[in-house]
Design a protein around this motif. Structure first.
Motif, short mmCIF file in Angstrom:
data_model
loop_
_atom_site.label_atom_id
_atom_site.label_comp_id
_atom_site.label_asym_id
_atom_site.label_seq_id
_atom_site.Cartn_x
_atom_site.Cartn_y
_atom_site.Cartn_z
N THR A 1 56.53 15.27 -10.53
CA THR A 1 54.70 14.65 -10.89
C THR A 1 54.57 15.73 -11.48
N ASP B 1 44.90 19.01 -3.27
CA ASP B 1 44.81 17.48 -2.69
C ASP B 1 45.46 16.71 -3.00
N GLY C 1 58.86 14.27 -6.20
CA GLY C 1 57.56 14.41 -5.80
C GLY C 1 56.57 13.46 -6.45
N1 LIG Z 1 52.69 11.93 -6.86
C1 LIG Z 1 51.56 12.43 -6.13
N2 LIG Z 1 50.44 12.31 -5.79
C2 LIG Z 1 49.55 13.20 -5.99
N3 LIG Z 1 49.24 13.74 -6.54
C3 LIG Z 1 50.17 14.87 -6.62
C4 LIG Z 1 51.78 13.73 -6.50
N4 LIG Z 1 52.60 14.78 -7.68
C5 LIG Z 1 51.47 15.86 -7.69
N5 LIG Z 1 50.67 15.57 -6.88
C6 LIG Z 1 49.98 16.91 -7.31
O1 LIG Z 1 50.54 17.82 -7.88
C7 LIG Z 1 50.58 19.18 -7.29
C8 LIG Z 1 51.54 19.76 -6.90
O2 LIG Z 1 52.97 19.08 -7.03
P1 LIG Z 1 53.92 19.75 -6.91
O3 LIG Z 1 54.82 21.17 -7.18
O4 LIG Z 1 55.01 18.65 -6.43
O5 LIG Z 1 53.88 20.26 -5.15
P2 LIG Z 1 54.37 21.15 -3.87
O6 LIG Z 1 54.59 22.15 -4.93
O7 LIG Z 1 53.11 21.12 -3.56
O8 LIG Z 1 55.34 20.06 -3.43
C9 LIG Z 1 49.75 18.41 -5.82
O9 LIG Z 1 49.89 18.93 -4.78
C10 LIG Z 1 49.55 16.87 -6.00
O10 LIG Z 1 48.00 17.65 -6.52
#
Ligand SMILES: Nc1ncnc2c1ncn2[C@@H]1O[C@H](COP(=O)(O)OP(=O)(O)O)[C@@H](O)[C@H]1O
Length: 190
Positions: A32, A58, A86
């Motif tokens: 995601t 957020d 994610g």
């Molecule tokens: N399932 C989800 N629900 C809500 N927001 C999401 C989701 N997946 C990703 N995001 C958004 O995208 C951003 C980056 O995602 P990701 O690369 O998966 O983060 P991380 O490296 O923090 O695991 C998150 O901080 C959030 O804002």
């Protein structure tokens, strides 16, 4: 369909492991975070709506995220299975995922958590931020906010999947190959 949820804090290595696992098990990888970043880069309507949340570290609202996720899954009707990276990140997303998978006659086979110490992860993200260009990786305060989001909203999912007998924790510290091996052990024994 063998659907696997990769679970772990920001920086735990979900994306890295997904690259290996999707080849090994012929799964469709849906990150995601990557889908959102693609939309941000291309300045789509979805990207415009998600940007403020993402840049602050957020979570993007559930409704928007779930709609996008379902659209992505529907692009792969003939897949062997999906590797979710994610998603879900909140109980409401987990419930939406279960309802959606049930509606297509499928289910989550397993949730595999990559475990690692917070301090190691913060350092990894700051390193990644130097080269990735990701705004949310360049600022320690935003990183800490993502951990807070994780602890409040995502950590409760461990219980959700434990209750269903689908939760598997794996030590996320070690070489990439070692960790792939540990995750593979879980998948091979499903
Ligand atoms: N399932 C989800 N629900 C809500 N927001 C999401 C989701 N997946 C990703 N995001 C958004 O995208 C951003 C980056 O995602 P990701 O690369 O998966 O983060 P991380 O490296 O923090 O695991 C998150 O901080 C959030 O804002």
């Amino acid at each position: 369909m063998t659907n696997i949820v990769l679970f772990g804090k920001p920086g735990a290595g979900k994306g890295t492991q997904a690259e290996f696992l999707k080849e090994k098990y012929k799964l469709t990888h849906i990150s995601t975070g990557d889908v959102f970043r693609f939309n941000l880069k291309n300045d789509t309507e979805l990207g415009k709506q998600a940007r403020v949340f993402m840049d602050a570290g957020d979570l993007v609202p559930d409704e928007l995220t779930t709609k996008m996720l379902i659209d992505e899954v529907n692009k792969h009707p003939d897949t062997n299975g999906i590797l979710f990276d994610g998603y879900p990140r909140t109980i409401s997303q987990a419930e939406a995922l279960d309802a959606f998978l049930t509606s297509i006659g499928s289910q989550v086979a397993a949730t595999i958590a990559l475990e690692a110490d917070d301090e190691i992860l913060v350092q990894r993200l700051l390193e990644r931020g130097k080269t990735s260009g990701r705004i949310d990786d360049q600022d320690e305060e935003k990183i800490r906010n993502r951990y807070q989001e994780y602890n409040e909203k995502t950590a409760p999912l461990m219980n959700y999947y434990q209750e269903q007998g689908k939760f598997h924790a794996v030590n996320g510290i070690g070489s990439i190959a070692e960790i792939t091996e540990r995750v593979s052990n879980v998948i091979d024994n499903l």
